[in-house]
Design a protein around this motif. Structure first.
Motif, PDB file in Angstrom:
ATOM      1  N   ASP A  80       0.769  -1.130  -0.130  1.00  0.00           N
ATOM      2  CA  ASP A  80       0.147   0.203   0.000  1.00  0.00           C
ATOM      3  C   ASP A  80       1.100   1.225   0.007  1.00  0.00           C
ATOM      4  O   ASP A  80       1.377   1.601   0.914  1.00  0.00           O
ATOM      5  CB  ASP A  80      -1.036   0.131   1.188  1.00  0.00           C
ATOM      6  N   GLU A  81       1.026   1.668  -1.247  1.00  0.00           N
ATOM      7  CA  GLU A  81       1.607   3.301  -1.259  1.00  0.00           C
ATOM      8  C   GLU A  81       3.066   3.041  -0.483  1.00  0.00           C
ATOM      9  O   GLU A  81       3.359   3.818   0.407  1.00  0.00           O
ATOM     10  CB  GLU A  81       0.850   4.339  -0.730  1.00  0.00           C
ATOM     11  N   PRO A  82       4.346   2.086  -1.040  1.00  0.00           N
ATOM     12  CA  PRO A  82       5.371   1.938  -0.363  1.00  0.00           C
ATOM     13  C   PRO A  82       6.300   3.184  -0.554  1.00  0.00           C
ATOM     14  O   PRO A  82       6.969   3.465   0.280  1.00  0.00           O
ATOM     15  CB  PRO A  82       5.791   0.843  -1.083  1.00  0.00           C
ATOM     16  N   SER A  83       5.762   4.059  -1.618  1.00  0.00           N
ATOM     17  CA  SER A  83       6.882   5.028  -1.744  1.00  0.00           C
ATOM     18  C   SER A  83       6.407   6.411  -1.052  1.00  0.00           C
ATOM     19  O   SER A  83       7.100   7.314  -1.068  1.00  0.00           O
ATOM     20  CB  SER A  83       6.797   5.358  -3.250  1.00  0.00           C
ATOM     21  N   LEU A  84       5.228   6.226  -0.297  1.00  0.00           N
ATOM     22  CA  LEU A  84       4.742   7.594   0.309  1.00  0.00           C
ATOM     23  C   LEU A  84       5.591   8.150   1.210  1.00  0.00           C
ATOM     24  O   LEU A  84       6.151   7.462   2.203  1.00  0.00           O
ATOM     25  CB  LEU A  84       3.380   7.046   0.810  1.00  0.00           C
TER      26      LEU A  84
ATOM     27  N   LEU B 287      13.955   1.440  -3.379  1.00  0.00           N
ATOM     28  CA  LEU B 287      12.794   0.859  -2.824  1.00  0.00           C
ATOM     29  C   LEU B 287      12.328  -0.014  -4.258  1.00  0.00           C
ATOM     30  O   LEU B 287      12.190  -1.404  -4.121  1.00  0.00           O
ATOM     31  CB  LEU B 287      11.850   1.417  -2.312  1.00  0.00           C
ATOM     32  N   PHE B 288      12.020   0.695  -5.412  1.00  0.00           N
ATOM     33  CA  PHE B 288      11.508   0.102  -6.516  1.00  0.00           C
ATOM     34  C   PHE B 288      12.538  -1.084  -7.148  1.00  0.00           C
ATOM     35  O   PHE B 288      12.445  -2.061  -7.684  1.00  0.00           O
ATOM     36  CB  PHE B 288      11.131   0.970  -7.749  1.00  0.00           C
ATOM     37  N   GLY B 289      13.969  -0.749  -6.794  1.00  0.00           N
ATOM     38  CA  GLY B 289      14.866  -1.738  -7.193  1.00  0.00           C
ATOM     39  C   GLY B 289      14.685  -2.885  -6.750  1.00  0.00           C
ATOM     40  O   GLY B 289      14.869  -4.059  -7.140  1.00  0.00           O
ATOM     41  N   ALA B 290      14.580  -2.863  -5.146  1.00  0.00           N
ATOM     42  CA  ALA B 290      14.234  -4.123  -4.485  1.00  0.00           C
ATOM     43  C   ALA B 290      12.922  -4.728  -4.717  1.00  0.00           C
ATOM     44  O   ALA B 290      13.120  -6.000  -4.968  1.00  0.00           O
ATOM     45  CB  ALA B 290      14.249  -3.638  -2.781  1.00  0.00           C
ATOM     46  N   LEU B 291      12.040  -3.970  -5.238  1.00  0.00           N
ATOM     47  CA  LEU B 291      10.624  -4.721  -5.564  1.00  0.00           C
ATOM     48  C   LEU B 291      10.694  -5.288  -6.878  1.00  0.00           C
ATOM     49  O   LEU B 291      10.439  -6.619  -7.170  1.00  0.00           O
ATOM     50  CB  LEU B 291       9.524  -3.532  -5.554  1.00  0.00           C
TER      51      LEU B 291
ATOM     52  N   VAL C 197      -0.551  -0.718  -4.791  1.00  0.00           N
ATOM     53  CA  VAL C 197      -1.286   0.551  -4.814  1.00  0.00           C
ATOM     54  C   VAL C 197      -0.175   1.544  -4.750  1.00  0.00           C
ATOM     55  O   VAL C 197       0.539   1.767  -3.854  1.00  0.00           O
ATOM     56  CB  VAL C 197      -2.035   0.452  -3.837  1.00  0.00           C
ATOM     57  N   GLU C 198      -0.338   2.477  -5.670  1.00  0.00           N
ATOM     58  CA  GLU C 198       0.704   3.623  -5.700  1.00  0.00           C
ATOM     59  C   GLU C 198      -0.155   4.923  -6.468  1.00  0.00           C
ATOM     60  O   GLU C 198      -0.976   4.614  -7.361  1.00  0.00           O
ATOM     61  CB  GLU C 198       1.939   3.218  -6.609  1.00  0.00           C
ATOM     62  N   GLN C 199       0.586   5.871  -6.009  1.00  0.00           N
ATOM     63  CA  GLN C 199       0.152   7.353  -6.864  1.00  0.00           C
ATOM     64  C   GLN C 199       1.455   7.667  -7.556  1.00  0.00           C
ATOM     65  O   GLN C 199       1.616   8.523  -8.447  1.00  0.00           O
ATOM     66  CB  GLN C 199      -0.126   8.292  -5.924  1.00  0.00           C
ATOM     67  N   ASN C 200       2.771   7.035  -7.318  1.00  0.00           N
ATOM     68  CA  ASN C 200       3.823   7.020  -7.994  1.00  0.00           C
ATOM     69  C   ASN C 200       3.958   6.233  -9.509  1.00  0.00           C
ATOM     70  O   ASN C 200       4.233   5.140  -9.422  1.00  0.00           O
ATOM     71  CB  ASN C 200       5.168   6.886  -7.415  1.00  0.00           C
ATOM     72  N   VAL C 201       3.303   6.920 -10.448  1.00  0.00           N
ATOM     73  CA  VAL C 201       3.126   6.062 -11.899  1.00  0.00           C
ATOM     74  C   VAL C 201       4.199   5.670 -12.262  1.00  0.00           C
ATOM     75  O   VAL C 201       4.243   4.340 -12.893  1.00  0.00           O
ATOM     76  CB  VAL C 201       2.411   6.839 -12.593  1.00  0.00           C
ATOM     77  N   LYS C 202       5.323   6.442 -12.381  1.00  0.00           N
ATOM     78  CA  LYS C 202       6.197   6.035 -13.201  1.00  0.00           C
ATOM     79  C   LYS C 202       6.971   5.076 -12.829  1.00  0.00           C
ATOM     80  O   LYS C 202       7.251   3.842 -13.587  1.00  0.00           O
ATOM     81  CB  LYS C 202       7.271   7.223 -13.252  1.00  0.00           C
ATOM     82  N   PHE C 203       7.451   5.017 -11.524  1.00  0.00           N
ATOM     83  CA  PHE C 203       7.981   3.881 -10.910  1.00  0.00           C
ATOM     84  C   PHE C 203       7.001   2.463 -10.766  1.00  0.00           C
ATOM     85  O   PHE C 203       7.543   1.239 -11.427  1.00  0.00           O
ATOM     86  CB  PHE C 203       8.589   3.968  -9.629  1.00  0.00           C
ATOM     87  N   SER C 204       5.980   2.570 -10.410  1.00  0.00           N
ATOM     88  CA  SER C 204       5.075   1.534 -10.094  1.00  0.00           C
ATOM     89  C   SER C 204       4.860   0.851 -11.726  1.00  0.00           C
ATOM     90  O   SER C 204       4.755  -0.538 -11.673  1.00  0.00           O
ATOM     91  CB  SER C 204       3.784   1.780  -9.396  1.00  0.00           C
ATOM     92  N   LEU C 205       4.489   1.555 -12.675  1.00  0.00           N
ATOM     93  CA  LEU C 205       4.382   0.964 -14.039  1.00  0.00           C
ATOM     94  C   LEU C 205       5.679   0.241 -14.532  1.00  0.00           C
ATOM     95  O   LEU C 205       5.588  -0.687 -15.202  1.00  0.00           O
ATOM     96  CB  LEU C 205       3.869   2.053 -14.953  1.00  0.00           C
ATOM     97  N   SER C 206       6.690   0.920 -13.914  1.00  0.00           N
ATOM     98  CA  SER C 206       7.910   0.378 -14.770  1.00  0.00           C
ATOM     99  C   SER C 206       8.105  -1.179 -14.125  1.00  0.00           C
ATOM    100  O   SER C 206       8.788  -1.885 -14.774  1.00  0.00           O
ATOM    101  CB  SER C 206       9.318   1.200 -14.218  1.00  0.00           C
ATOM    102  N   ILE C 207       7.759  -1.542 -13.153  1.00  0.00           N
ATOM    103  CA  ILE C 207       7.851  -2.869 -12.554  1.00  0.00           C
ATOM    104  C   ILE C 207       6.467  -3.820 -12.715  1.00  0.00           C
ATOM    105  O   ILE C 207       6.573  -4.701 -12.067  1.00  0.00           O
ATOM    106  CB  ILE C 207       8.338  -2.781 -10.958  1.00  0.00           C
ATOM    107  N   SER C 208       5.485  -3.232 -13.178  1.00  0.00           N
ATOM    108  CA  SER C 208       4.197  -4.072 -13.271  1.00  0.00           C
ATOM    109  C   SER C 208       4.035  -4.514 -14.688  1.00  0.00           C
ATOM    110  O   SER C 208       4.632  -4.144 -15.785  1.00  0.00           O
ATOM    111  CB  SER C 208       3.016  -3.095 -12.917  1.00  0.00           C
ATOM    112  N   ASP C 209       3.487  -5.782 -14.698  1.00  0.00           N
ATOM    113  CA  ASP C 209       2.805  -6.442 -15.989  1.00  0.00           C
ATOM    114  C   ASP C 209       1.740  -5.595 -16.726  1.00  0.00           C
ATOM    115  O   ASP C 209       1.285  -5.246 -17.685  1.00  0.00           O
ATOM    116  CB  ASP C 209       2.651  -7.880 -15.819  1.00  0.00           C
ATOM    117  N   ARG C 210       0.766  -5.354 -15.471  1.00  0.00           N
ATOM    118  CA  ARG C 210      -0.678  -4.846 -15.792  1.00  0.00           C
ATOM    119  C   ARG C 210      -0.934  -3.714 -14.934  1.00  0.00           C
ATOM    120  O   ARG C 210      -0.302  -3.921 -13.633  1.00  0.00           O
ATOM    121  CB  ARG C 210      -1.688  -6.081 -15.921  1.00  0.00           C
ATOM    122  N   GLY C 211      -1.804  -3.188 -15.079  1.00  0.00           N
ATOM    123  CA  GLY C 211      -2.557  -2.280 -14.102  1.00  0.00           C
ATOM    124  C   GLY C 211      -4.030  -1.749 -14.032  1.00  0.00           C
ATOM    125  O   GLY C 211      -4.682  -2.051 -15.135  1.00  0.00           O
TER     126      GLY C 211
END
Ligand SMILES: Nc1ncnc2c1ncn2[C@@H]1O[C@H](COP(=O)(O)OP(=O)(O)OP(=O)(O)O)[C@@H](O)[C@H]1O
Ligand SMILES: [Mg+2]
Lengths: 291, 248
Positions: free
Chosen positions: B160-164, B174-178, B191-205
């Motif tokens: 839940d919003e790990p980058s908050l 953090l996203f490196g670790a994820l 769950v994120e509001q940081n779109v750039k990083f979260s999309l970069s490690i996701s398959d879908r959204g």
């Protein structure tokens, strides 16, 4: 004179520390303010007295009987009396108030049963009542034994709480109950165990106290109050805090009694208690509980 | 692996989630994007068992319905939540927090390897095993929360919003670790509001707005979507944008 005061103070403090350990678990982890706590202590004292006089059972051996019985009884009481309260409580504060009322009733119930069974006289028995010398101070062997037992069990419990996963779980629930489920901990089960363990420790205190003190059916309140003072001093739910605060309280009482006036010991205790509540309500060492 | 269907949830009269369907495949990494109050945390809580959805909601995990399973037992099924605000045990040390993470039975075998894995993933924690977590920085506490969740040997990690509230450089770490966690085969639902990083490690959204799913697609589709750009990726050249505007 100072050495003798210090030795007597520490020995007295050992008893306070021991009496407070169970209460700090019940209050800190299970969130139950058990006003009948002192009655549990006294009940164990009478049980030990009966075992000693009727069956000639050594009080140290009686620990092995009375303490498990205290555990089981507290477990049962939790099931019958506390669980319905915990189930309907909206939050920790309402559980605290409900538990105060319920255990206040329990106090008189247990006290009544004790009065009916044993009368209102002061009771004691003679065990290891021989003088021994510690640092040049002469005290009764049973008092020394009580001190050793307090340190032994208090230290052992502290190790269990800090070195085992089970103890960590207790501390985790004491401080952060809302995160317990995240790691698969059932708070209700942990609370039940903490309450029962607290009852076992009250029983232990009762056995040990009966070795060197006289006790009456109506004497529980004083133990509850002193244990509560120690719990607050040490920080709610903080076991090491309770141990140190118990010893400290014993020392203070001994010093006040020797150098000021024996009549002022109780006043000094509650004076410190008041100051703490006003000035450092989280205890000398901060709390392991979150309230 | 996770199959959410017809999930609604209300707080009193307020409907926080309205007929949500969300799927996460085994080992898949999925992000849910949404503005403040969209219902993201409520959804993760419902999956973890910390919030009670309306009757009729389907929460299937590896073929088992979790609807009747209390929160503390869901960890046994392989779901671990890293909640908003981290939920670490502040009075306890890093090592103790990790030990508590390994309470579930499924976590007992291989506990010491997993612990070593967590410390390899977050070397900063390895230097501070005995430090009280309450005295650590926000980023370090987030690492503890993630490490604790990993100790339970999860199939699916809910974040839940790990980058908050973390500094950009820490967010990068953090996203490196994820990414490493994802590559190890653990499924992620972030769950994120940081779109750039979260999309970069996701398959879908999925896109969420006012308690409803209003859009979904592959990470690539979402990165190029005008809706997402308008809502989240404000001015170009701001690499760590955390715009909190509403999705139009
Ligand atoms: N315990 C609660 N009681 C009442 N209303 C709540 C509760 N928790 C959340 N809500 C409401 O439900 C809605 C969704 O909240 P939720 O926390 O799920 O949103 P969110 O998407 O996680 O927002 P944020 O990005 O701010 O964390 C909000 O309108 C919120 O006010
Ligand atoms: Mg949220």
């Amino acid at each position: 004179m100072l050495t003798s005061t210090l030795v007597l103070g520490l020995v007295l403090g050992g008893t306070y520390a021991m009496a407070a350990l169970g209460l700090t678990l019940q209050y800190g982890v299970a969130r139950i303010m058990n006003l009948a706590y002192g009655e549990f202590i006294i009940t164990a004292s009478f049980a030990t007295y009966v075992l000693f006089t009727a069956l000639n059972l050594n009080p140290v051996v009686a620990i092995a009987l009375v303490v498990p019985a205290g555990f089981l009884m507290s477990y049962g009481i939790y099931f019958i009396v506390i669980r319905p309260l915990a189930a309907r409580a909206k939050d920790a504060a309402s559980l605290e108030i409900d538990s105060i009322l319920a255990t206040f009733g329990m106090l008189f119930l247990i006290q009544g049963l004790l009065l009916v069974s044993f009368g209102s006289n002061y009771t004691n028995y003679s065990y290891l009542n021989t003088p021994v010398e510690v640092f040049g101070v002469v005290i009764a062997a049973n008092r020394l034994l009580a001190f050793v037992l307090a340190i032994f069990f208090g230290g052992g419990l502290y190790l269990v709480m800090t070195r085992t996963r089970w103890g960590m779980a207790m501390r985790a629930v004491a401080t952060q109950p809302e995160s317990a489920a995240l790691v698969g901990l059932d708070i209700n089960k942990t609370a039940r165990l903490a309450f029962a363990l607290g009852g076992a420790l009250a029983a232990l205190a009762g056995v040990v106290i009966s070795m060197h003190e006289t006790f009456t059916a109506t004497g529980g309140v004083v133990f509850t109050m002193k244990a509560l003072v120690v719990v607050i001093l040490g920080g709610v739910g903080n076991l090491l805090g309770a141990l140190v605060a118990g010893l400290l309280l014993g020392l203070i009482e001994a010093l006040v009694s020797t150098y000021i006036d024996p009549g002022l010991t109780l006043a000094a205790t509650y004076g410190i208690f008041l100051l703490m509540l006003l000035w450092r309500p989280t205890g000398i060492f901060g709390r392991a509980g979150s309230r | 692996m996770l199959d959410i269907t017809a999930l609604s949830l209300r707080y009193g009269k307020h409907m926080a989630l309205n007929d949500i369907s969300v799927q996460v495949g085994a080992g898949e990494s999925v992000v849910i994007l949404g503005a403040n109050g969209a219902g993201k945390s409520s959804l993760l809580k419902a999956i973890a068992g910390l919030a009670q959805p309306d009757a009729g909601a389907g929460v299937l995990f590896n073929g088992t319905s979790l609807s009747e399973i209390p929160a503390h037992r869901r960890v046994e099924y392989g779901i671990a939540l890293v909640p908003e605000g981290r939920g670490v045990f502040g009075e306890l040390s890093v090592d103790e927090n990790l030990s508590l993470g390994a309470i579930p039975r499924r976590a007992r075998d291989g506990e010491s390897q997993r612990r070593a894995g967590v410390y390899a993933l977050f070397p900063k924690l390895a230097e501070r095993r005995r430090q009280r977590v309450g005295t650590m920085s926000g980023g370090e506490q987030q690492m503890v929360a993630i490490g604790r969740a990993l100790m339970s040997n999860p199939d699916l990690l809910l974040l839940d919003e790990p980058s908050l509230g973390l500094a950009p450089i820490v967010v990068g770490e953090l996203f490196g670790a994820l990414t490493k966690i994802r590559n190890s085969g653990v499924g992620l639902l972030i769950v994120e509001q940081n779109v750039k990083f979260s999309l970069s490690i996701s398959d879908r959204g999925y896109l969420m707005e006012a308690g409803q799913i209003v859009g979904q697609g592959t990470a690539e589709q979402l990165s190029n979507s005008q809706t997402v750009k308008d809502a989240f990726l404000g001015s170009p050249g701001d690499p760590h944008n955390q715009t909190q505007g509403a999705i139009k």
